[in-house]
Every structure is written in structure tokens, then in C-alpha cells.
Write a protein that holds these residues in place. Structure first.
Motif, PDB file in Angstrom:
ATOM      1  N   ALA A 105       0.836  -1.199   0.000  1.00 41.98           N
ATOM      2  CA  ALA A 105       0.000   0.000   0.000  1.00 41.98           C
ATOM      3  C   ALA A 105       0.872   1.250   0.000  1.00 41.98           C
ATOM      4  O   ALA A 105       1.834   1.369   0.768  1.00 41.98           O
ATOM      5  CB  ALA A 105      -0.918  -0.008   1.220  1.00 41.98           C
ATOM      6  N   SER A 106       0.502   2.198  -0.862  1.00 36.53           N
ATOM      7  CA  SER A 106       1.294   3.415  -1.030  1.00 36.53           C
ATOM      8  C   SER A 106       0.379   4.614  -1.183  1.00 36.53           C
ATOM      9  O   SER A 106      -0.800   4.486  -1.516  1.00 36.53           O
ATOM     10  CB  SER A 106       2.175   3.297  -2.285  1.00 36.53           C
ATOM     11  N   ASP A 107       0.964   5.777  -0.955  1.00 33.39           N
ATOM     12  CA  ASP A 107       0.340   7.040  -1.323  1.00 33.39           C
ATOM     13  C   ASP A 107       1.117   7.590  -2.509  1.00 33.39           C
ATOM     14  O   ASP A 107       2.363   7.661  -2.473  1.00 33.39           O
ATOM     15  CB  ASP A 107       0.392   8.035  -0.166  1.00 33.39           C
ATOM     16  N   VAL A 108       0.423   7.971  -3.559  1.00 40.22           N
ATOM     17  CA  VAL A 108       1.055   8.390  -4.812  1.00 40.22           C
ATOM     18  C   VAL A 108       0.620   9.811  -5.127  1.00 40.22           C
ATOM     19  O   VAL A 108      -0.582  10.111  -5.156  1.00 40.22           O
ATOM     20  CB  VAL A 108       0.679   7.441  -5.964  1.00 40.22           C
ATOM     21  N   THR A 109       1.590  10.685  -5.347  1.00 39.22           N
ATOM     22  CA  THR A 109       1.306  12.096  -5.625  1.00 39.22           C
ATOM     23  C   THR A 109       1.488  12.377  -7.111  1.00 39.22           C
ATOM     24  O   THR A 109       2.480  11.946  -7.725  1.00 39.22           O
ATOM     25  CB  THR A 109       2.247  13.004  -4.811  1.00 39.22           C
ATOM     26  N   LEU A 110       0.527  13.127  -7.667  1.00 37.71           N
ATOM     27  CA  LEU A 110       0.538  13.485  -9.082  1.00 37.71           C
ATOM     28  C   LEU A 110       0.535  14.996  -9.205  1.00 37.71           C
ATOM     29  O   LEU A 110      -0.207  15.688  -8.505  1.00 37.71           O
ATOM     30  CB  LEU A 110      -0.703  12.927  -9.783  1.00 37.71           C
ATOM     31  N   LYS A 111       1.367  15.516 -10.100  1.00 36.95           N
ATOM     32  CA  LYS A 111       1.375  16.951 -10.351  1.00 36.95           C
ATOM     33  C   LYS A 111       1.905  17.207 -11.750  1.00 36.95           C
ATOM     34  O   LYS A 111       2.858  16.544 -12.186  1.00 36.95           O
ATOM     35  CB  LYS A 111       2.239  17.684  -9.319  1.00 36.95           C
ATOM     36  N   ASP A 112       1.293  18.143 -12.430  1.00 34.20           N
ATOM     37  CA  ASP A 112       1.721  18.520 -13.790  1.00 34.20           C
ATOM     38  C   ASP A 112       1.767  17.314 -14.728  1.00 34.20           C
ATOM     39  O   ASP A 112       2.638  17.208 -15.594  1.00 34.20           O
ATOM     40  CB  ASP A 112       3.088  19.211 -13.754  1.00 34.20           C
ATOM     41  N   GLY A 113       0.820  16.402 -14.531  1.00 34.41           N
ATOM     42  CA  GLY A 113       0.682  15.288 -15.453  1.00 34.41           C
ATOM     43  C   GLY A 113       1.651  14.140 -15.256  1.00 34.41           C
ATOM     44  O   GLY A 113       1.704  13.227 -16.087  1.00 34.41           O
ATOM     45  N   VAL A 114       2.423  14.157 -14.165  1.00 31.20           N
ATOM     46  CA  VAL A 114       3.360  13.055 -13.913  1.00 31.20           C
ATOM     47  C   VAL A 114       3.258  12.621 -12.456  1.00 31.20           C
ATOM     48  O   VAL A 114       2.720  13.325 -11.602  1.00 31.20           O
ATOM     49  CB  VAL A 114       4.821  13.450 -14.229  1.00 31.20           C
ATOM     50  N   ILE A 115       3.814  11.451 -12.175  1.00 30.04           N
ATOM     51  CA  ILE A 115       3.920  10.968 -10.800  1.00 30.04           C
ATOM     52  C   ILE A 115       5.128  11.662 -10.158  1.00 30.04           C
ATOM     53  O   ILE A 115       6.242  11.605 -10.684  1.00 30.04           O
ATOM     54  CB  ILE A 115       4.105   9.440 -10.776  1.00 30.04           C
ATOM     55  N   THR A 116       4.902  12.337  -9.034  1.00 26.20           N
ATOM     56  CA  THR A 116       5.986  13.086  -8.393  1.00 26.20           C
ATOM     57  C   THR A 116       6.468  12.462  -7.090  1.00 26.20           C
ATOM     58  O   THR A 116       7.542  12.825  -6.599  1.00 26.20           O
ATOM     59  CB  THR A 116       5.554  14.534  -8.126  1.00 26.20           C
ATOM     60  N   ALA A 117       5.687  11.546  -6.525  1.00 29.37           N
ATOM     61  CA  ALA A 117       6.127  10.898  -5.284  1.00 29.37           C
ATOM     62  C   ALA A 117       5.366   9.600  -5.092  1.00 29.37           C
ATOM     63  O   ALA A 117       4.178   9.510  -5.419  1.00 29.37           O
ATOM     64  CB  ALA A 117       5.918  11.813  -4.073  1.00 29.37           C
ATOM     65  N   VAL A 118       6.075   8.596  -4.565  1.00 32.52           N
ATOM     66  CA  VAL A 118       5.461   7.331  -4.158  1.00 32.52           C
ATOM     67  C   VAL A 118       6.034   7.006  -2.791  1.00 32.52           C
ATOM     68  O   VAL A 118       7.257   6.859  -2.630  1.00 32.52           O
ATOM     69  CB  VAL A 118       5.764   6.195  -5.145  1.00 32.52           C
ATOM     70  N   SER A 119       5.173   6.907  -1.786  1.00 33.36           N
ATOM     71  CA  SER A 119       5.638   6.658  -0.422  1.00 33.36           C
ATOM     72  C   SER A 119       4.730   5.638   0.246  1.00 33.36           C
ATOM     73  O   SER A 119       3.583   5.428  -0.184  1.00 33.36           O
ATOM     74  CB  SER A 119       5.652   7.964   0.381  1.00 33.36           C
ATOM     75  N   PRO A 120       5.205   4.982   1.302  1.00 38.38           N
ATOM     76  CA  PRO A 120       4.338   4.032   2.008  1.00 38.38           C
ATOM     77  C   PRO A 120       3.060   4.709   2.480  1.00 38.38           C
ATOM     78  O   PRO A 120       3.067   5.872   2.914  1.00 38.38           O
ATOM     79  CB  PRO A 120       5.210   3.581   3.190  1.00 38.38           C
ATOM     80  N   ALA A 121       1.958   3.999   2.387  1.00 39.35           N
ATOM     81  CA  ALA A 121       0.670   4.564   2.801  1.00 39.35           C
ATOM     82  C   ALA A 121       0.708   4.924   4.280  1.00 39.35           C
ATOM     83  O   ALA A 121       1.255   4.184   5.107  1.00 39.35           O
ATOM     84  CB  ALA A 121      -0.451   3.577   2.521  1.00 39.35           C
TER      85      ALA A 121
END
Length: 409
Positions: free
Chosen positions: A15-31
Motif C-alpha cells: 500500500a502506497s500514497d502516490v502524488t501526481l502533479k503537472d501530469g506526472v507521478i511526483t512521489a510514491v511513499s508508504p501509505a
């Protein structure tokens, strides 16, 4: 707008938290263990999408669909097509104008249904011939315009009736390119037009003139299919069009003797000619051999409940199931590879500079810096998601939610 996908499982993993900005994935971190507690790192303007443990995948790429012929959403009609490409094409010609709604309306509705189910990258055919002129092409352009903020769509000017059987066919094809077609199509140079040299000279000549890629339907069997494929490869090499040519279907190639098939696969890889399949019944494409050689392979739905076939339902997850089934795959690794083909594999067919699959175990598309073309699906595992095809999906294009729960946003 920053979008945060909370508690999602990339490719079914942790399980992760995924951040999106400006049309791309900018961060993937543990949920985060407790999402109710405010996080100082979360931007105030962020839009949070609750994943609720769903699987995060790259969105689907349908690289072989005929939006101009679909009857998705219209009353079901009996199949009336005659055997063979020409017979089926003539049946379509007799019927397409009498459909209950226009080409533009049907293509728009079908494309919307595809997006709702997780497809955000599309390469569609639009039939251009002396019967339809540019009417069907223009209908597909209208559908693309309607959904321009929900999906990226390439349109192929496609001479379904061939280029030599009816006077004026090549001229209509060229006019579609003048009007902005993204790709030039061809079909069965030997069995339909019966003059592969002239047919391919026209197709590749137009590709060179208008600086567009080539996509050729190849239904031809066995050695005839091999002969046409070799002619396509010759022209690819002569014109320096590596990475810009796709052979669709390639039905007969899987019936070749093992040594001929392997030689052809190696030449496809050397010239970076991609393949598109619709997962037909019968002998499947050798996906494992193609992946090992580095050949780009994508998946598509073909016609959808149209005058050619009653099959098709706008759902690429369903077609992924069909790809796994017709390939006789049972192992999770291979079924997941079918998902990779239907997502990143297809994306690399449309955009050869994009990320590619490197093997049957490669699961790309969800790392920092990757395009935020994504879909959330329900399932215990990726294989379970393919088997169950559940409706709880959230679709993301260019970093923004465009569909949720099988409805456009």
C-alpha cells in the motif's frame, strides 16, 4: 492541482500514497497508517482520491480500435457479414449509413465508454474510401475533440477497401492525411489488392511525404503473411522508418515453422517494427518470444459490436482477460504480462520513445517521473482484477480524474 492517491497498491504490491502533479507521478511513499491525521506534507490545494486498497495500474492503451464502425449503445442486430475481408467490408458498406445515430455520435459514445473503463490512450482507425469519402474520418475527429481532455487519441486514415480495387482510393487516403490524420494505414497487400509492390509503394510513399507512421492490417496466412511482412520490413529499412511501423493482427505469423518465426521476430526487433493484436481465437501471437526479443506489442478491441462482429464491449480489462485466455496463460506472471501489454506495451506502440517493456516480468509505469495515465481497479491481486473485471474503477488522464465508477467526470 496536485492529486494524491491515498492507500493504493501499485501493480498489486504494498500500500502506497502516490502524488501526481503537472501530469506526472511526483512521489510514491508508504501509505500513512492513519489517513485521518493531517499531513504537513500534503498541499492545501491537493485533491485526495481514496484508493481504499485498490490496485493502481497504468491506464489502458487501445492501439487497434475502429471507432467509426461501433454500435456500442445501440440496439443489438443480427450478424449479416459474409466470409472474408471484402465480403465483410461490403456488408459494412451496405449498413453503416442506416445506423440509428451518426458516426460522430456513435464514436463519441464508444470512446466515452472506453475512458470510463480505464482507457486513456487510443489509436483508432477511420475508414476512408470512395464510398465514405472523409465522412467516417470526420466523425472520429469529432469524437476525439469531445474527449480531448479525457484521452489522447491518434487517428489512422485506413483504406479498408484496399487501394487498387476502386479508382480514387489512394486520393481519398491522401486527402485524409492533408486533413490531419496521424497515421497512414494499409491492408493485406497480397490477398486484397493482389499487388503488394504498388500497395506498399502508395502507403510508404504517403508516410514519407506527410511524415507519419504506418499501420498495416495483415490478415494473410502463413507464407503469404510472411512474404508481405518481409516486404514491409524492406521498406521500413530502406526509408529509415525504424520505430514508425506497426503490423496489426499478423494472424498467419504464429503458424510459421519455428525457425522462420524466430528469424522474423529478430528482424522485427532489429527494425523496431511493433505489433498490435486483438487476442483472436486460434493460434495466438507468441508473446513470450516477442517480449524476449524486445518487440513492442500492444492490444486493442478491434470493431465493437459493429457490422463485422457482435463482440466488443469498450472494456480493455475484458480484452486483457481474452489475451491471457487465448494465449493459454495460467501463471500469474504471464497474466500480469498481458496487463503490461495492454497498458505500457500499447503506449510504446503509439509513442515509440516512451517507456517499453523489457521482459515478461517487467511492471513499469508507476514510478516517479512516469506519466500520470493511471487506473485504479478492484481485486486481491492483478490476476484477480483481470478475472473479475469489477466496476470500482477510477481513471486518471494527465494527472486528473476523468472517470469514476464507470462514469465520466
Amino acid at each position: 492541482m496536485t492529486v494524491i492517491l491515498r492507500n493504493v497498491r501499485p501493480w498489486g504490491e504494498a500500500a502506497s500514497d502516490v502524488t501526481l502533479k503537472d501530469g506526472v507521478i511526483t512521489a510514491v511513499s508508504p501509505a500513512r497508517a492513519d489517513a485521518a491525521i493531517p499531513d504537513a506534507a500534503t498541499p492545501d490545494a491537493a485533491d485526495v482520491v481514496e484508493g481504499n486498497g485498490r490496485i493502481l495500474l497504468p491506464s489502458f492503451s487501445d492501439v487497434h480500435v475502429h471507432l467509426d464502425s461501433t454500435r456500442i449503445g445501440l440496439p443489438f442486430r443480427p450478424h449479416t457479414g459474409a466470409p472474408g475481408v471484402w465480403g465483410m467490408m461490403m456488408n459494412d458498406r451496405r449498413n453503416w449509413r442506416t445506423a440509428e445515430t451518426s458516426v460522430a455520435d456513435r464514436a463519441t459514445a464508444c470512446l466515452g465508454a472506453m475512458i470510463e473503463r480505464g482507457t486513456t490512450r487510443v489509436r483508432t482507425y477511420a475508414q476512408v474510401d470512395v464510398d465514405a469519402g472523409l465522412e467516417r474520418f470526420e466523425g472520429v475527429l469529432a469524437a476525439r475533440e469531445t474527449h480531448r481532455n479525457r484521452a489522447d487519441v491518434e487517428v489512422i486514415a485506413f483504406p479498408q477497401a484496399g487501394l487498387l480495387r476502386e479508382a480514387g482510393s489512394a486520393e481519398v487516403l491522401e486527402e485524409a492525411l492533408k486533413q490531419g490524420a496521424d497515421v497512414v494505414g494499409g491492408i493485406d497487400p497480397c490477398s486484397l489488392d493482389r499487388d503488394p509492390v504498388r500497395h506498399l509503394d502508395i502507403v510508404f510513399g504517403l508516410a514519407e511525404k506527410y511524415s507519419v507512421p504506418v499501420d498495416i492490417h495483415l490478415h494473410e496466412p502463413d507464407q503469404l503473411g510472411l512474404f508481405s511482412a518481409q516486404l514491409i520490413l524492406e521498406r521500413t529499412k530502406a526509408l529509415g522508418m525504424q520505430g514508425l511501423v506497426t503490423i496489426s493482427h499478423g494472424y498467419g505469423l504464429a503458424d510459421l515453422p519455428a525457425n522462420q518465426l524466430q528469424d522474423l521476430i529478430e528482424e522485427l526487433a532489429a527494425l523496431d517494427v511493433s505489433m498490435a493484436t486483438i487476442a483472436p481465437a486460434g493460434q495466438p501471437l507468441p508473446l513470450q518470444q516477442l517480449a524476449a526479443a524486445g518487440v513492442r506489442v500492444g492490444l486493442g478491441q478491434d470493431g465493437q459490436r459493429d457490422y463485422w462482429s457482435p463482440y466488443g464491449n469498450a472494456d480493455m480489462l475484458d480484452r486483457t482477460w481474452q489475451l491471457a485466455f487465448t494465449s493459454r496463460f495460467r501463471a500469474d506472471e504471464l497474466i500480469e504480462h498481458c496487463v503490461a501489454v495492454a497498458t505500457i506495451g500499447g503506449a510504446s506502440v503509439i509513442t515509440p520513445q516512451a517507456q517499453r517493456l523489457s521482459s515478461v516480468t517487467d511492471r513499469p509505469g508507476l514510478a516517479v517521473g512516469d506519466p500520470a495515465e493511471l487506473v485504479l481497479v478492484e481485486g486481491d491481486t492483478v490476476t484477480a482484477a483481470v478475472m473479475d473485471k469489477l466496476p470500482g474503477r477510477t481513471v486518471i488522464h494527465a494527472g486528473q480524474v476523468v472517470a469514476n465508477g464507470l462514469e465520466l467526470v
